[in-house]
Design a protein around this motif. Structure first.
Motif, PDB file in Angstrom:
ATOM      1  N   TYR A  12      12.742  -4.144 -11.802  1.00 53.93           N
ATOM      2  CA  TYR A  12      12.289  -2.744 -11.457  1.00 53.93           C
ATOM      3  C   TYR A  12      10.463  -2.910 -11.742  1.00 53.93           C
ATOM      4  N   GLU A  13      10.062  -3.082 -13.274  1.00 54.78           N
ATOM      5  CA  GLU A  13       9.080  -3.202 -14.055  1.00 54.78           C
ATOM      6  C   GLU A  13       8.117  -4.724 -13.389  1.00 54.78           C
ATOM      7  N   LYS A  14       9.305  -6.068 -12.440  1.00 54.19           N
ATOM      8  CA  LYS A  14       7.845  -6.953 -12.296  1.00 54.19           C
ATOM      9  C   LYS A  14       7.641  -6.689 -10.436  1.00 54.19           C
ATOM     10  N   LEU A  15       9.181  -5.456 -10.398  1.00 52.89           N
ATOM     11  CA  LEU A  15       8.080  -5.066  -8.869  1.00 52.89           C
ATOM     12  C   LEU A  15       7.162  -3.828  -8.721  1.00 52.89           C
ATOM     13  N   LEU A  16       6.695  -2.539 -10.127  1.00 53.34           N
ATOM     14  CA  LEU A  16       5.926  -1.783  -9.857  1.00 53.34           C
ATOM     15  C   LEU A  16       4.216  -3.291 -10.811  1.00 53.34           C
ATOM     16  N   LYS A  17       4.325  -3.800 -11.461  1.00 62.42           N
ATOM     17  CA  LYS A  17       3.768  -4.318 -11.874  1.00 62.42           C
ATOM     18  C   LYS A  17       2.661  -5.791 -10.826  1.00 62.42           C
ATOM     19  N   LYS A  18       3.602  -5.577  -9.763  1.00 65.23           N
ATOM     20  CA  LYS A  18       3.348  -6.673  -8.830  1.00 65.23           C
ATOM     21  C   LYS A  18       2.877  -5.884  -7.615  1.00 65.23           C
ATOM     22  N   LEU A  20       1.321  -2.084  -8.053  1.00 68.01           N
ATOM     23  CA  LEU A  20       0.242  -2.430  -8.616  1.00 68.01           C
ATOM     24  C   LEU A  20      -1.018  -3.688  -8.852  1.00 68.01           C
ATOM     25  N   GLU A  21      -0.967  -4.639  -8.505  1.00 66.08           N
ATOM     26  CA  GLU A  21      -1.548  -5.744  -8.532  1.00 66.08           C
ATOM     27  C   GLU A  21      -2.503  -5.606  -7.268  1.00 66.08           C
ATOM     28  N   LEU A  22      -0.831  -5.438  -6.089  1.00 73.01           N
ATOM     29  CA  LEU A  22      -1.540  -5.784  -4.500  1.00 73.01           C
ATOM     30  C   LEU A  22      -2.362  -4.428  -3.984  1.00 73.01           C
ATOM     31  N   ALA A  23      -1.583  -3.340  -4.804  1.00 77.83           N
ATOM     32  CA  ALA A  23      -2.086  -2.220  -3.600  1.00 77.83           C
ATOM     33  C   ALA A  23      -3.761  -2.229  -3.869  1.00 77.83           C
ATOM     34  N   GLN A  24      -4.513  -2.441  -2.918  1.00 73.42           N
ATOM     35  CA  GLN A  24      -6.154  -2.479  -2.600  1.00 73.42           C
ATOM     36  C   GLN A  24      -6.406  -1.164  -2.001  1.00 73.42           C
ATOM     37  N   PRO A  25      -7.302   0.089  -2.308  1.00 71.55           N
ATOM     38  CA  PRO A  25      -7.782   0.839  -1.592  1.00 71.55           C
ATOM     39  C   PRO A  25      -8.112   1.424  -0.816  1.00 71.55           C
ATOM     40  N   ALA A  26      -7.231   1.962   0.718  1.00 70.52           N
ATOM     41  CA  ALA A  26      -8.424   1.287   1.630  1.00 70.52           C
ATOM     42  C   ALA A  26      -9.491   2.298   2.149  1.00 70.52           C
ATOM     43  N   HIS A  71       6.057   3.536  -8.401  1.00 64.30           N
ATOM     44  CA  HIS A  71       6.265   2.477  -7.351  1.00 64.30           C
ATOM     45  C   HIS A  71       6.461   3.440  -6.229  1.00 64.30           C
ATOM     46  N   ALA A  72       7.217   4.929  -5.938  1.00 66.33           N
ATOM     47  CA  ALA A  72       6.931   5.884  -5.534  1.00 66.33           C
ATOM     48  C   ALA A  72       5.732   6.273  -5.283  1.00 66.33           C
ATOM     49  N   TRP A  73       5.279   6.272  -6.215  1.00 66.12           N
ATOM     50  CA  TRP A  73       3.315   6.659  -6.075  1.00 66.12           C
ATOM     51  C   TRP A  73       2.710   5.573  -5.042  1.00 66.12           C
ATOM     52  N   LEU A  74       2.789   4.217  -5.296  1.00 66.44           N
ATOM     53  CA  LEU A  74       2.633   3.788  -4.467  1.00 66.44           C
ATOM     54  C   LEU A  74       2.599   3.224  -3.312  1.00 66.44           C
ATOM     55  N   ASP A  75       3.968   3.688  -3.472  1.00 73.55           N
ATOM     56  CA  ASP A  75       4.705   3.292  -1.643  1.00 73.55           C
ATOM     57  C   ASP A  75       3.840   4.278  -0.716  1.00 73.55           C
ATOM     58  N   VAL A  85      -1.908  -2.868   2.091  1.00 73.38           N
ATOM     59  CA  VAL A  85      -1.274  -3.700   2.130  1.00 73.38           C
ATOM     60  C   VAL A  85      -0.641  -4.779   3.064  1.00 73.38           C
ATOM     61  N   ASP A  86      -0.025  -5.277   3.047  1.00 70.98           N
ATOM     62  CA  ASP A  86       0.287  -6.325   3.932  1.00 70.98           C
ATOM     63  C   ASP A  86       2.172  -6.705   3.548  1.00 70.98           C
ATOM     64  N   ASP A  87       2.553  -6.312   2.857  1.00 70.60           N
ATOM     65  CA  ASP A  87       3.783  -6.553   1.861  1.00 70.60           C
ATOM     66  C   ASP A  87       4.894  -6.123   2.068  1.00 70.60           C
ATOM     67  N   ASP A  88       5.956  -5.891   3.354  1.00 71.29           N
ATOM     68  CA  ASP A  88       6.554  -5.116   3.494  1.00 71.29           C
ATOM     69  C   ASP A  88       8.210  -5.441   2.651  1.00 71.29           C
ATOM     70  N   VAL A  89       7.840  -6.114   1.561  1.00 74.03           N
ATOM     71  CA  VAL A  89       8.804  -5.789   1.376  1.00 74.03           C
ATOM     72  C   VAL A  89       8.997  -5.160   0.161  1.00 74.03           C
ATOM     73  N   LEU A  90       6.753  -5.154  -0.777  1.00 72.80           N
ATOM     74  CA  LEU A  90       7.329  -4.302  -1.874  1.00 72.80           C
ATOM     75  C   LEU A  90       6.669  -2.879  -1.397  1.00 72.80           C
ATOM     76  N   PHE A  91       6.646  -2.983  -0.159  1.00 74.88           N
ATOM     77  CA  PHE A  91       6.335  -1.578   0.400  1.00 74.88           C
ATOM     78  C   PHE A  91       6.635  -1.166   1.471  1.00 74.88           C
ATOM     79  N   THR A  92       6.789   0.063   1.770  1.00 75.20           N
ATOM     80  CA  THR A  92       7.474   0.781   3.029  1.00 75.20           C
ATOM     81  C   THR A  92       6.479   0.846   4.173  1.00 75.20           C
TER      82      THR A  92
END
Length: 93
Positions: A12-18, A20-26, A71-75, A85-92
């Motif tokens: 979960y630490e690795k998932l959240l870290k990744k 955070l790197e991918l989430a870009q404000p739109a 991760h819930a905040w980012l999701d 975001v376009d990663d449907d594995v890391l994000f809903t």
């Protein structure tokens, strides 16, 4: 069971870290939604930092909680459309 918990904390630490790197404000700069995106990112980063602290003090349960909440905040932000975001594995999405 502790080995399973520690593995999950690490995952979960690795998932959240990744995430955070991918989430870009739109939203547009200086808009209300940009402030919301910044708040969501700040909350996720704070939970990530707290999770690292709990790992350091050997409290894996609270570390897992922090990584999950972060991760819930980012999701939630991805679902609202405030993160590009376009990663449907890391994000809903």
């Amino acid at each position: 069971m502790a080995a399973d918990l520690n593995e999950k904390v690490g995952r979960y630490e690795k998932l959240l870290k990744k995430a955070l790197e991918l989430a870009q404000p739109a939203p547009r700069a200086n808009s209300h939604l940009m402030k919301v995106a910044d708040d969501y990112l700040d909350m996720a980063q704070s939970y990530y930092n707290d999770g690292l602290h709990f790992i350091k003090i050997e409290d894996p349960v609270n570390a897992l909680v922090c990584f999950s909440y972060g991760h819930a905040w980012l999701d939630a932000g991805a679902r609202l459309g405030i993160f590009a975001v376009d990663d449907d594995v890391l994000f809903t999405i």
